[in-house]
Design a protein around this motif. Structure first.
Motif, PDB file in Angstrom:
ATOM      1  N   SER A   1      23.503 -19.828 -17.014  1.00  0.00           N
ATOM      2  CA  SER A   1      24.856 -19.496 -16.409  1.00  0.00           C
ATOM      3  C   SER A   1      26.091 -20.373 -16.872  1.00  0.00           C
ATOM      4  O   SER A   1      25.542 -21.579 -17.150  1.00  0.00           O
ATOM      5  N   GLY A   2      27.112 -20.022 -16.722  1.00  0.00           N
ATOM      6  CA  GLY A   2      28.184 -20.763 -17.119  1.00  0.00           C
ATOM      7  C   GLY A   2      29.358 -20.707 -16.098  1.00  0.00           C
ATOM      8  O   GLY A   2      29.300 -19.634 -15.201  1.00  0.00           O
ATOM      9  N   GLY A   3      29.988 -21.864 -15.841  1.00  0.00           N
ATOM     10  CA  GLY A   3      30.852 -21.830 -14.531  1.00  0.00           C
ATOM     11  C   GLY A   3      32.248 -22.238 -14.729  1.00  0.00           C
ATOM     12  O   GLY A   3      32.473 -22.800 -15.951  1.00  0.00           O
ATOM     13  N   ARG A   4      33.179 -21.970 -13.915  1.00  0.00           N
ATOM     14  CA  ARG A   4      34.382 -22.602 -13.903  1.00  0.00           C
ATOM     15  C   ARG A   4      34.512 -24.180 -13.960  1.00  0.00           C
ATOM     16  O   ARG A   4      35.620 -24.771 -14.302  1.00  0.00           O
ATOM     17  N   ASP A   5      33.544 -24.809 -13.520  1.00  0.00           N
ATOM     18  CA  ASP A   5      33.323 -26.326 -13.843  1.00  0.00           C
ATOM     19  C   ASP A   5      32.935 -26.968 -14.937  1.00  0.00           C
ATOM     20  O   ASP A   5      32.777 -28.024 -15.166  1.00  0.00           O
ATOM     21  N   ALA A   6      32.946 -25.993 -16.089  1.00  0.00           N
ATOM     22  CA  ALA A   6      32.854 -26.481 -17.423  1.00  0.00           C
ATOM     23  C   ALA A   6      31.124 -26.659 -17.620  1.00  0.00           C
ATOM     24  O   ALA A   6      31.112 -27.268 -18.706  1.00  0.00           O
ATOM     25  N   ASP A   7      30.474 -26.460 -17.010  1.00  0.00           N
ATOM     26  CA  ASP A   7      28.918 -26.748 -17.119  1.00  0.00           C
ATOM     27  C   ASP A   7      28.219 -25.664 -17.268  1.00  0.00           C
ATOM     28  O   ASP A   7      28.435 -24.443 -16.954  1.00  0.00           O
ATOM     29  N   VAL A   8      27.053 -25.437 -18.390  1.00  0.00           N
ATOM     30  CA  VAL A   8      26.053 -24.445 -18.658  1.00  0.00           C
ATOM     31  C   VAL A   8      24.783 -25.052 -17.867  1.00  0.00           C
ATOM     32  O   VAL A   8      24.358 -25.990 -18.102  1.00  0.00           O
ATOM     33  N   VAL A   9      24.160 -24.189 -17.134  1.00  0.00           N
ATOM     34  CA  VAL A   9      22.990 -24.229 -16.478  1.00  0.00           C
ATOM     35  C   VAL A   9      21.989 -23.268 -16.722  1.00  0.00           C
ATOM     36  O   VAL A   9      22.228 -22.171 -17.078  1.00  0.00           O
TER      37      VAL A   9
ATOM     38  N   GLY B   1      29.279 -30.323 -21.998  1.00  0.00           N
ATOM     39  CA  GLY B   1      29.994 -30.808 -23.087  1.00  0.00           C
ATOM     40  C   GLY B   1      31.604 -30.361 -23.123  1.00  0.00           C
ATOM     41  O   GLY B   1      32.314 -30.611 -23.800  1.00  0.00           O
ATOM     42  N   HIS B   2      31.582 -29.053 -22.386  1.00  0.00           N
ATOM     43  CA  HIS B   2      32.903 -28.264 -22.710  1.00  0.00           C
ATOM     44  C   HIS B   2      33.714 -29.032 -21.629  1.00  0.00           C
ATOM     45  O   HIS B   2      33.326 -29.595 -20.707  1.00  0.00           O
ATOM     46  N   ARG B   3      35.082 -28.882 -21.934  1.00  0.00           N
ATOM     47  CA  ARG B   3      36.064 -29.362 -20.970  1.00  0.00           C
ATOM     48  C   ARG B   3      36.951 -28.545 -20.202  1.00  0.00           C
ATOM     49  O   ARG B   3      37.857 -28.896 -19.591  1.00  0.00           O
ATOM     50  N   ASP B   4      36.566 -27.145 -20.292  1.00  0.00           N
ATOM     51  CA  ASP B   4      37.274 -26.358 -19.265  1.00  0.00           C
ATOM     52  C   ASP B   4      36.354 -25.166 -19.166  1.00  0.00           C
ATOM     53  O   ASP B   4      35.311 -25.026 -19.609  1.00  0.00           O
ATOM     54  N   GLN B   5      36.685 -24.194 -18.549  1.00  0.00           N
ATOM     55  CA  GLN B   5      35.687 -23.168 -17.965  1.00  0.00           C
ATOM     56  C   GLN B   5      35.078 -22.583 -19.040  1.00  0.00           C
ATOM     57  O   GLN B   5      35.548 -22.239 -20.231  1.00  0.00           O
ATOM     58  N   ILE B   6      33.510 -22.266 -18.836  1.00  0.00           N
ATOM     59  CA  ILE B   6      32.819 -21.498 -19.502  1.00  0.00           C
ATOM     60  C   ILE B   6      33.122 -20.007 -19.446  1.00  0.00           C
ATOM     61  O   ILE B   6      33.201 -19.374 -18.523  1.00  0.00           O
ATOM     62  N   THR B   7      33.233 -19.344 -20.596  1.00  0.00           N
ATOM     63  CA  THR B   7      33.716 -17.893 -20.785  1.00  0.00           C
ATOM     64  C   THR B   7      32.554 -16.829 -20.990  1.00  0.00           C
ATOM     65  O   THR B   7      32.713 -15.784 -20.727  1.00  0.00           O
TER      66      THR B   7
ATOM     67  N   VAL C   1      30.720 -18.859 -10.840  1.00  0.00           N
ATOM     68  CA  VAL C   1      30.196 -18.609 -11.937  1.00  0.00           C
ATOM     69  C   VAL C   1      30.635 -17.556 -12.794  1.00  0.00           C
ATOM     70  O   VAL C   1      31.263 -16.645 -12.211  1.00  0.00           O
ATOM     71  N   THR C   2      31.089 -17.910 -14.086  1.00  0.00           N
ATOM     72  CA  THR C   2      31.914 -16.987 -14.983  1.00  0.00           C
ATOM     73  C   THR C   2      31.095 -16.469 -15.950  1.00  0.00           C
ATOM     74  O   THR C   2      31.704 -15.568 -16.712  1.00  0.00           O
ATOM     75  N   ALA C   3      29.858 -16.774 -16.362  1.00  0.00           N
ATOM     76  CA  ALA C   3      29.112 -15.976 -17.444  1.00  0.00           C
ATOM     77  C   ALA C   3      27.511 -16.238 -17.059  1.00  0.00           C
ATOM     78  O   ALA C   3      27.287 -17.232 -16.182  1.00  0.00           O
ATOM     79  N   LEU C   4      26.920 -15.201 -17.208  1.00  0.00           N
ATOM     80  CA  LEU C   4      25.260 -15.158 -16.912  1.00  0.00           C
ATOM     81  C   LEU C   4      24.712 -14.196 -17.930  1.00  0.00           C
ATOM     82  O   LEU C   4      25.351 -13.050 -18.323  1.00  0.00           O
TER      83      LEU C   4
END
Length: 777
Positions: free
Chosen positions: A154-162, A177-183, A140-143
């Motif tokens: 939350s955003g993750g290194r798997d490029a998903d936003v949940v 929709g993103h193609r790389d890690q969510i920052t 998990v890279t963003a909260l």
């Protein structure tokens, strides 16, 4: 019939030495939390402690736990660490590393995202982990919480936003929709939305793919994609009134967008309208961008050692700045037009006058001005604004900064002056990797070495007793009696430390010309042996020297030298005192007689140098391991190799026999601690907890606990329990558990195939439990 042998399990009992850990590409590793409310009021009978209790505290990520610190007293009040739970197969996994934290707006809930994709919600009132969300496959890279605290995104290194519903304790939707890690992610609440509804709410996300996406939670689709950043987008924040959005990118520009719902021509589908950029003073990427809770200040932390604090100008002040800017521009254009007229170029003059008429909108530079810069000695890994109002009128705000060297600092930003450092928490941890550990003879004290000296720790509670400055320690050992310790350094010196006083004693200068890699104590306690990269093994004798004050202090004198053809990487003396074994850079081990230093055996077999070796208590077995990832067990009577075992996935850095047994522990760069039976050549246990290469190891005299030191700066204690286990059962459980981890949702298409508007999906994650639950349906 062979009886199946049972062994006793070792488990992690304690970990210490870590203050703060940040990850270079993940923001949000610290946040301020309200003062403690979990204690009873009886504790604060007089007024002074009550005032002290009202101070807000700082929650800081420290590997797998979140420490909550009282910065003024420099004391850790408590730690948030989940209890290890066995999975469906009975395997207790290592607690995952915490990657980021976020606090709810009312401050009573802290969300912690972890490296296994889970998110835990902790209640600060009772320090309980109330809810665990599992929605990401990787870190998990963003909260971020919504302003009313009802939603968590939350955003993750798997490029998903949940998006998660905090009240209902469930996942709402997955946005792909993103193609790389969510920052970074942030929720914008529309003015019309009702608290329980998703309609009117938007999520804005930044990613390493270089896009900023706006998601409408009502339709669960991406309605706007902002481009033109020419590289990764790293962080964003929206001011408290939700009228401005600032985005930090890979370069030295801050991109400012208008997201004000009340502006003319506001479009629900494309709420972000570009206002322009502000060039930062520091070069390089902006790691974290955050507004102060008042909206008056904006903090921008770069990838280096600087944190810039911008003042956000008020409406009237920004209007004045805008008018002055436009006036200057008009004057410049008018001068340009006159010049063109004088030259007879009427078209250019007309064009210049038309150009200044069009530029009437407010720009980003009209609203932001650099107020102050905090510069630290080492790189920053995150920052947070304090929520309490400052007591002094000249103080603009207070910030806490997390540093790369395992420390936290608190600064006051003062108007028109340099920032002031208020507090720092740095003593309870090493600034860099723990390279050597040693246990005192009574097993009550641990000595650990790092690049700037050593620290002494109490085994019982993990308290840091003393810090002694010195060289880069590579090996350490306690002298007989446990009141002194020796440290071999990278510079070639042998340092002698008085354990009780925490001071260095005078010793012979420059013991070696190369790094001192290992010590071996003589069994009769008369001295010790040191092995070095200068191709020598030196014998030293303990002596008592008279100091200037007439008191006798411990020292050591050089006795004899054994010259080798190659660098010596490790050395051991057999417990019966007869043999000296050395490991050399030419991949061999040599065994000599201690009394005559005559050659006895040569042990060939390692394909790369053996970095470490040890001899069992009965002087029968020698175990060696090193850069070829193998452990070799040798008989010391004839020098025959009993077995070569593939032990670790990377270099083995240290191994030690458990006293009076043929069991041994090994540690490696693959972050693992392993327990072996050297008679049966069986791997007994794999102990996971470290988050960096494990460099060193010490075993207690009774074998009831083991100490390990690592590149993650932690020192961990593993204790022997009364729980027996069988090797075959243990291996079977581990295999089944690994199988469960490998399950993935085959219906989810890769992010590269997604349509431009993105797609929504289920918030949860597939595993054995969900598959089995669905089978009857």
């Amino acid at each position: 019939l062979d009886m199946v042998k049972a062994y006793l399990r070792y488990e992690q009992a304690a970990a210490w030495g870590v203050v703060a850990t940040g990850i270079s590409d993940t923001a949000g590793a610290l946040t301020y939390v309200p003062a403690s409310t979990s204690r009873g009021n009886d504790d604060f009978s007089d007024a002074q402690p009550a005032a002290a209790a009202a101070r807000e505290r700082l929650a800081v990520v420290a590997l797998e736990r979140v420490g909550i610190w009282d910065l003024k007293r420099g004391v850790r009040d408590t730690s948030l660490i989940p209890q290890p739970q066995p999975d469906d197969h009975g395997v207790t996994k290592a607690t995952p590393r915490v990657t980021c934290v976020a606090r709810s707006p009312n401050g009573d809930v802290v969300a912690c995202g972890a490296s296994d994709g889970s998110i835990r919600l902790w209640s600060l009132s009772d320090l309980d982990c109330d809810v665990t969300f599992r929605g990401h496959k990787r870190d998990v890279t963003a909260l971020r919480f919504s302003q009313d605290g009802s939603l968590l995104v939350s955003g993750g290194r798997d490029a998903d936003v949940v998006v998660w519903d905090v009240v209902a304790e469930s996942g709402l939707t997955r946005l792909r929709g993103h193609r790389d890690q969510i920052t970074d992610v942030v929720i914008i609440d529309g003015k019309m939305h009702k608290s329980a509804e998703l309609f009117g709410r938007k999520v804005v996300s930044t990613s390493k793919d270089g896009y900023v996406k706006v998601w409408d939670l009502g339709t669960r689709a991406c309605t706007q994609t902002c481009t033109g950043f020419e590289g990764e987008t790293w962080s964003l924040d929206v001011n408290p009134t939700q009228t401005r959005c600032v985005i930090g990118t890979w370069d030295d520009k801050l991109h400012v967008y208008d997201c004000d719902e009340s502006r003319d021509g506001y479009d629900q589908e494309s709420p972000l309208v570009r206002m322009g950029t502000v060039t930062r003073a520091a070069k390089g990427r902006a790691m974290t961008v955050r507004f102060h809770q008042t909206g008056n200040y904006l903090g921008v932390q770069g990838a280096g050692r600087g944190l810039e604090i911008y003042r956000v100008r008020g409406d009237k002040e920004a209007m004045k700045k805008q008018k002055r800017r436009l006036k200057r521009k008009r004057e410049k254009m008018e001068a340009k037009a006159r010049e063109a007229e004088e030259l007879g170029d009427l078209d250019a003059a007309k064009e210049a006058r038309e150009e200044h008429d069009e530029e009437g909108a407010r720009s980003a530079g009209d609203e932001l001005e650099l107020a102050s810069t905090v510069t630290t000695k080492t790189k920053m890994r995150g920052f947070a604004f304090a929520t309490e109002a400052p007591k002094r009128t000249d103080v603009m705000c207070k910030v806490a900064v997390l540093l790369d060297d395992n420390s936290v600092q608190e600064w006051e930003i003062i108007e028109e002056e340099e920032p002031e450092k208020l507090h720092a928490i740095e003593n309870p941890g090493h600034r860099s990797d723990v390279r050597a550990v040693a246990l005192s003879p009574d097993d009550e004290t641990v000595l650990s070495c790092s690049s700037h000296g050593c620290k002494l720790w109490n085994v019982a509670d993990g308290a840091c007793l003393r810090t002694v400055k010195g060289g880069y320690g590579l090996c350490a050992s306690f002298a007989p009696g446990g009141r002194h310790a020796i440290i071999g350094t990278k510079q070639g010196a042998i340092e002698l430390v008085d354990v009780n006083a925490g001071t260095q004693l005078t010793v012979p200068d420059e013991a070696h010309e190369g790094a001192v890699w290992a010590f071996a104590m003589l069994p009769d306690d008369s001295g010790f042996v040191s092995a070095s990269a200068d191709k020598t093994v030196q014998f030293w004798e303990w002596t008592l020297e008279k100091g200037e004050n007439g008191l006798r202090t411990l020292s050591f004198n050089h006795m004899r030298t054994l010259q080798m053809a190659e660098d010596v990487l490790s050395c051991q003396i057999s417990p019966d005192g007869k043999l000296l074994s050395v490991s050399l850079l030419d991949n061999t081990l040599k065994v000599f007689f201690v009394d005559s230093l005559k050659f006895n055996l040569s042990l060939y077999g390692h394909r790369l140098p053996a970095l470490c070796h040890d001899i069992s208590s009965d002087s029968q077995l020698l175990a060696s391991a090193g850069a070829d990832k193998n452990i070799r067990i040798w008989g010391l009577d004839f020098g025959d190799c009993h077995r070569s075992i593939f032990a670790h996935q990377d270099s083995v850095m240290a191994l030690k026999f458990v006293p009076k047994t043929h069991y041994l522990f090994s540690v490696g760069k693959d972050k693992l601690v392993k327990y072996w039976d050297a008679d049966k050549f069986d791997p007994l246990l794999t102990l996971e907890a470290h988050h960096g290469p494990v460099w060193c190891l010490a075993v207690s005299t009774r074998g009831n606990f083991v100490i390990t030191g690592s590149g993650d700066r932690s020192i961990r204690m593993w204790e022997r329990t009364d729980e027996p286990f069988f090797v075959d059962e243990e291996q079977e459980k581990r295999l089944e558990s690994m199988l469960d981890e490998g399950i993935d949702d085959e219906r989810v298409r890769p992010n590269t195939d997604l349509p431009a508007e993105g797609e929504a999906g289920m918030a949860g994650r597939k595993n054995f439990g969900t598959v089995n639950a669905a089978a009857p349906i």
